[in-house]
Design a protein around this motif. Structure first.
Motif, PDB file in Angstrom:
ATOM      1  N   HIS A 229       0.818  -1.223   0.000  1.00  0.00           N
ATOM      2  CA  HIS A 229       0.000   0.000   0.000  1.00  0.00           C
ATOM      3  C   HIS A 229       0.853   1.274   0.000  1.00  0.00           C
ATOM      4  O   HIS A 229       0.311   2.361  -0.121  1.00  0.00           O
ATOM      5  N   CYS A 334     -11.101  -2.226  -4.697  1.00  0.00           N
ATOM      6  CA  CYS A 334     -10.308  -0.999  -4.579  1.00  0.00           C
ATOM      7  C   CYS A 334      -9.757  -0.585  -5.946  1.00  0.00           C
ATOM      8  O   CYS A 334      -9.269  -1.427  -6.710  1.00  0.00           O
ATOM      9  N   ARG A 337      -6.253  -1.788  -6.726  1.00  0.00           N
ATOM     10  CA  ARG A 337      -5.916  -3.219  -6.567  1.00  0.00           C
ATOM     11  C   ARG A 337      -4.860  -3.705  -7.558  1.00  0.00           C
ATOM     12  O   ARG A 337      -4.120  -4.624  -7.268  1.00  0.00           O
ATOM     13  N   GLY A 341      -2.980  -3.989  -4.153  1.00  0.00           N
ATOM     14  CA  GLY A 341      -3.514  -5.328  -3.889  1.00  0.00           C
ATOM     15  C   GLY A 341      -3.274  -5.786  -2.463  1.00  0.00           C
ATOM     16  O   GLY A 341      -3.745  -6.848  -2.056  1.00  0.00           O
ATOM     17  N   GLY A 342      -2.557  -4.988  -1.680  1.00  0.00           N
ATOM     18  CA  GLY A 342      -2.308  -5.367  -0.284  1.00  0.00           C
ATOM     19  C   GLY A 342      -1.368  -6.548  -0.193  1.00  0.00           C
ATOM     20  O   GLY A 342      -1.134  -7.253  -1.176  1.00  0.00           O
ATOM     21  N   GLU A 358      -6.224  -6.980   2.633  1.00  0.00           N
ATOM     22  CA  GLU A 358      -5.072  -6.605   3.487  1.00  0.00           C
ATOM     23  C   GLU A 358      -5.628  -6.048   4.809  1.00  0.00           C
ATOM     24  O   GLU A 358      -6.336  -5.035   4.823  1.00  0.00           O
ATOM     25  N   TYR A 363      -7.238   2.459   4.056  1.00  0.00           N
ATOM     26  CA  TYR A 363      -7.921   3.115   2.928  1.00  0.00           C
ATOM     27  C   TYR A 363      -9.311   2.531   2.677  1.00  0.00           C
ATOM     28  O   TYR A 363      -9.494   1.317   2.707  1.00  0.00           O
ATOM     29  N   PRO A 365     -11.845   2.173  -0.267  1.00  0.00           N
ATOM     30  CA  PRO A 365     -11.903   2.357  -1.715  1.00  0.00           C
ATOM     31  C   PRO A 365     -13.107   3.218  -2.120  1.00  0.00           C
ATOM     32  O   PRO A 365     -14.136   3.210  -1.452  1.00  0.00           O
TER      33      PRO A 365
HETATM   34  S1  SF4 Z   1      -7.703  -1.512   0.128  1.00  0.00           S
HETATM   35 FE1  SF4 Z   1      -5.639  -0.827   0.675  1.00  0.00          FE
HETATM   36  S2  SF4 Z   1      -4.384  -2.647   0.570  1.00  0.00           S
HETATM   37 FE2  SF4 Z   1      -6.263  -3.102  -0.547  1.00  0.00          FE
HETATM   38  S3  SF4 Z   1      -5.808  -2.599  -2.687  1.00  0.00           S
HETATM   39 FE3  SF4 Z   1      -6.712  -0.776  -1.760  1.00  0.00          FE
HETATM   40  S4  SF4 Z   1      -4.976   0.439  -1.047  1.00  0.00           S
HETATM   41 FE4  SF4 Z   1      -4.246  -1.606  -1.404  1.00  0.00          FE
END
Ligand code: SF4
Length: 378
Positions: A229, A334, A337, A341-342, A358, A363, A365
């Motif tokens: 992230h 998200c 992603r 993608g975490g 994750e 965050y 989305p």
């Molecule tokens: S929710 Fe957070 S960890 Fe998951 S893809 Fe979005 S920014 Fe990355």
């Protein structure tokens, strides 16, 4: 390198040459042992593996452990790879094995980079984390040899509860040590690493923002491991800084984010796309087992039985991991992603499901915020 398709070929391959190590690090993924395992891949098997790695569009190769220097044939293996044209770097433990002679040998055969772990700005913090007193001083001595030999230095640091309060002090130390890359790891609770050693999700966010600010003024590169992230934070900050962006520039950014092609916009420059476990990244254990990452202990095959390329390209777990649209929870919807993608390793070690969200990202989305809005207006 920049057109690499991660469905076909990884960007980076990590090979755990041995699990033997003299240290007792608190977070050790490998739960390293004092003695070498009798079923470690042999030199001949290693050569076959290197041939296969090379055929996968020659990704970067990193020797890890345990302590790679616990293998007497480590430089023979490295030399074989380097002569083929593979870029090899190594992450040895700071033990008495790290002599000036060993470094000279590494330099003579053309090792691209030598990485040392430093997890605190002083001996007290570092030695506690590494579970061995004297480790900090040994590392500093070894780094001075490296400088004498004019070899590029990479510093690896695991961010945890133990050093979170000393970030500025650590950055100052890293700056003074003249490294080319600071590789910042975010703890994943596996092996000896515990969830109670980790910083909170909000603290992750704070560290990412701090790292981004630091990256703008220091001469060395910064990369994160198990901190996917960070890419999202860098892109957000850059977009914020470019408020007067034209419509066309905006579209360029959004397209790059959607396709995961952020090599040029996130300033992290090394990889053409966001690398994640099993997606541009593959780990081979000391006995030849193949995993999406050393922190994601689901075995996808063994190189003694199946070529690495076949496992990487065709195994179900690797294919799932390369499909962010299938991720669950907020990561699955998200907008970041494909670039973030975490950490799939952290998702697995905390929830038991590598496709889950994750758990250490704050965050929300866009798609979820819009849903929330709609509900409130009904
Ligand atoms: S929710 Fe957070 S960890 Fe998951 S893809 Fe979005 S920014 Fe990355």
């Amino acid at each position: 390198m920049f057109n690499r398709d991660y469905n076909e070929n990884p960007f980076i391959v990590i090979w755990e040459l041995t699990r033997a190590c003299q240290l007792h690090c608190l977070h050790c993924r490998a739960e390293a042992q004092h003695h070498r395992h009798p079923l470690e891949l042999t030199f001949e098997e290693g050569k076959k593996l290197i041939d296969d790695i090379y055929e996968m569009d020659n990704p970067m190769l990193v020797f890890t452990g345990g302590d790679p220097l616990e293998r007497p044939d480590v430089f023979d293996i490295a030399e074989y790879a380097i002569k083929k044209g593979v870029r090899v770097s190594m992450t040895p433990s700071a033990t008495p094995n790290v002599t000036k002679e060993a470094m000279q040998q590494a330099k003579d055969i053309g090792l691209a980079r030598w990485a040392f772990s430093i997890d605190g700005h002083c001996a007290e913090v570092h030695d506690h984390f590494r579970g061995t007193s004297g480790s900090f001083d040994l590392t500093m001595n070894a780094i001075s040899y490296l400088h004498e030999l004019d070899m590029p230095l990479q510093i690896n640091t695991v961010i945890s509860r133990y050093n979170y309060d000393y970030l500025d002090e650590m950055a100052e130390m890293v700056e003074n040590l003249n490294c080319v890359l600071w590789s910042v790891f975010f703890l994943v609770p596996t092996g000896r690493g515990k969830e109670s050693d980790m910083i909170t999700p909000a603290e992750h966010e704070k560290v990412f923002r701090w790292l981004y600010q630091l990256s703008k003024r220091v001469p060395f590169d910064i990369k994160t491991t198990a901190g996917q992230h960070y890419r999202r934070v860098v892109i957000q900050q850059k977009m914020r800084e470019q408020k007067g962006m034209s419509g066309a520039e905006h579209i360029f950014y959004e397209d790059a984010i959607n396709q995961g092609k952020t090599g040029q916009i996130d300033g992290l420059g090394r990889a053409p796309k966001g690398v994640n476990d099993g997606n541009g990244f593959v780990f081979i254990s000391h006995t030849g087992d193949v995993f999406p990452s050393g922190l994601l202990p689901i075995k996808a095959g063994n190189v003694r039985v199946t070529p690495l390329s076949k496992i990487y390209r065709e195994s179900e777990i690797f294919q799932n991991l390369r499909n962010p649209d299938k991720y669950k929870g907020k990561c699955g919807v998200c907008e970041f992603r494909h670039v973030c993608g975490g950490s799939r390793s952290r998702a697995y070690n905390i929830t038991g499901d590598y496709m889950e969200s994750e758990p250490y990202c704050v965050y929300i989305p866009k798609a979820m915020r819009q849903k929330g809005k709609q509900k409130r207006t009904v």
